[in-house]
Design an enzyme around this catalytic site. Structure first.
Site, short mmCIF file in Angstrom:
data_model
loop_
_atom_site.label_atom_id
_atom_site.label_comp_id
_atom_site.label_asym_id
_atom_site.label_seq_id
_atom_site.Cartn_x
_atom_site.Cartn_y
_atom_site.Cartn_z
CG HIS A 172 -2.02 -1.07 1.06
ND1 HIS A 172 -3.27 -0.80 0.55
CD2 HIS A 172 -2.00 -2.41 1.29
CE1 HIS A 172 -3.98 -1.92 0.52
NE2 HIS A 172 -3.23 -2.91 0.95
CG ASP A 214 -0.11 9.21 0.39
OD1 ASP A 214 -0.19 8.04 0.80
OD2 ASP A 214 -0.72 10.17 0.89
#
Ligand code: GDG
Length: 462
Positions: free
Chosen positions: A162, A371
């Site tokens: 992730h 991110d």
């Protein structure tokens, strides 16, 4: 007994460090995505119980909710410190977010990380039936498949990372990187958010580990393991978020926020309090906007929601202090008796309210330094009123920037550029806002979270 052999008929077993138990609200996109997948197909969710116990790690708790079973284990204080606060969050997290300066490597933490992964493997192997598909999530559990294979588990096992994956040149800064990262080849499929992350993985395997790229696109390691790496950009539950946002008016809290604005334009940020989210840089950019645009004084308000996370790690306590100081300083500089330029809130809110807050904001300000994806950017877009949508200002270094090309893309380190983008967003004509919003919404409708998990599971089943 389920049928043996690989295929789509066995159960789905999801493994992640944290498990969203049936009585807990599934916060975050990942938890609700996994819950939906399990409910559709039936299966098991395995992970840490969330309890740090006085006893040795490993006590197993099982509960059922319809076709889904939950199996969780407690961790001892020592294991939790070494594995979670230690190696996962003080070594891997900063490394994966391109912050070698913050990497704190300690052999004891690595030993704890391997110890907890091996405990997960030990407990999990007893629960896996032939034909089950195992889906492991995130950087806490990189070596899990290798440890399951050592225990003769030959089921399909997939992994999804992730976070971003930095280039090989950075990965090799991690002591004993090979030992850890080569275990990724024990998975059948490694999923990443973007093609850039996938390329980083391939380069690392080819140039650092001597693997070869086969003609079918799979990697073959020197030891002969064959696996596939592929990009699957995670999405949100777009219709659900849009629907919740369209009912925002029904919440008293949303009325109160709107009333308190007294017609001022709202800029919103929502982030876990984490140094990867670029919050100090964002505060600087907002201060710069106020400095260069006196006409905006008393006309805008910036709401930053930042629920604290990982309070056991010193860097997280430090960033919290820094932001309190900065918010105080900016308000001290610019506030008027009837105007507070920054509203800085260290709380978390239910999704139903968050989508209403997003919808009330003229600008979504999402400026992480790095991110993996960033679901807040997507939630902000999906929450807008189609007739009068707000504008997304988005960091180029969020995975979401690869898909949301109609956001105003910025480099979060460039204070001037972010301040300029805020100025443009605040004055953007309705027609342009609608056009940009529609194009972003098309992407979010097509690549939603259901499409994401189906694509991953389909690939894994092949
Ligand atoms: C990691 C990766 C990747 C936030 N505040 C509240 C709240 N949230 C929810 C948001 C969103 C989720 O948490 C945050 O997701 P992000 O993607 O923005 O960021 P991370 O937590 O860092 O997630 C990231 C993600 O995993 C998925 O792969 O995109 O790159 O870092 O859904 O709405 N939820 C509630 N109250 C809050 O105050 N309920």
């Amino acid at each position: 007994m389920p049928a043996s052999g690989h295929g789509e008929h066995g159960r789905l077993i999801v493994v992640s460090n944290r498990v969203a138990l049936p009585d807990q609200t599934a916060t975050g996109g990942l938890a609700s995505a996994m819950r939906a997948a399990l409910q559709e197909r039936g299966g098991l969710w395995f992970g840490w119980s969330g309890t740090v116990s006085r006893q040795a790690s490993g006590e197993l708790h099982r509960q059922h909710d319809g076709v889904v079973e939950y199996a969780t284990i407690d961790l001892s204080r020592n294991d939790h410190n070494d594995f979670y606060d230690g190696f996962a969050n003080r070594t891997l997290w900063p490394l994966l977010h391109y912050r070698p300066d913050l990497v704190d490597y300690d052999r004891k933490h690595l030993a704890g990380y391997l110890r907890v992964n091996s405990l997960f493997a030990e407990r999990l192997m007893a629960l896996v039936h032939p034909g089950d598909t195992v889906w492991v999530n995130d950087y806490h559990l990189i070596p899990l498949a290798a440890m399951l294979r050592q225990r003769s588990i030959d089921n399909r096992i997939g992994f999804f990372l992730h976070t971003p994956l930095p280039a090989a040149g950075l990965l090799i800064a991690l002591p004993r990187h090979r030992e850890l990262l080569e275990t990724l080849s024990s998975y059948d499929l490694v999923g990443l958010h973007t093609p850039r992350d996938r390329r980083a993985l391939e380069e690392y395997f080819v140039h650092e580990l001597g693997s070869t790229m086969r003609r079918d696109g799979r990697l073959r390691t020197e030891a002969g393991r064959v696996f596939r790496a592929e990009a699957f950009p995670i999405g949100i539950d777009t219709p659900r978020v849009a629907e919740a946002a369209s009912h925002a008016d029904e919440h008293e809290e949303i009325h109160q926020l709107r009333q308190s604005l007294q017609g001022r334009a709202l800029i919103i940020g929502v982030d876990r309090l984490d140094y990867s989210k670029g919050l100090p840089e964002r505060f600087h950019a907002y201060a710069r906007l106020l400095e260069r645009s006196p006409q905006l004084h008393r006309k805008v308000s910036f709401l930053q929601i930042a629920p604290p996370s990982r309070g056991g790690v010193p860097e997280y306590r430090q960033i919290r202090r820094d932001l309190e100081r900065m918010a105080g300083h900016i308000n001290g500089m610019y506030a008027a008796p009837d105007w507070v330029p920054i509203r800085y809130v260290n709380n978390s809110f239910p999704h139903s309210l968050l989508s209403g807050y997003y919808r009330s904001a003229r600008v979504g300000l999402v400026t992480p330094l790095r991110d993996g994806m960033n679901l807040v950017a997507k939630e902000y877009v999906a929450s807008q009123d189609p007739e009068d949508p707000g504008v997304l200002v988005l960091s180029r270094f969020a995975g979401a920037a690869q898909e949301l090309r109609d956001a105003l893309l910025v480099n979060p380190a460039d204070t001037e550029e972010v301040a300029e983008a805020l100025g443009i967003a605040l004055t953007m004509p309705l027609q342009e806002r609608r056009l940009r919003w529609r194009r972003m919404m098309d992407v979010l409708e097509k690549q939603d979270v259901t499409a994401w998990r189906n694509a991953f599971l389909r690939r894994l089943a092949q």
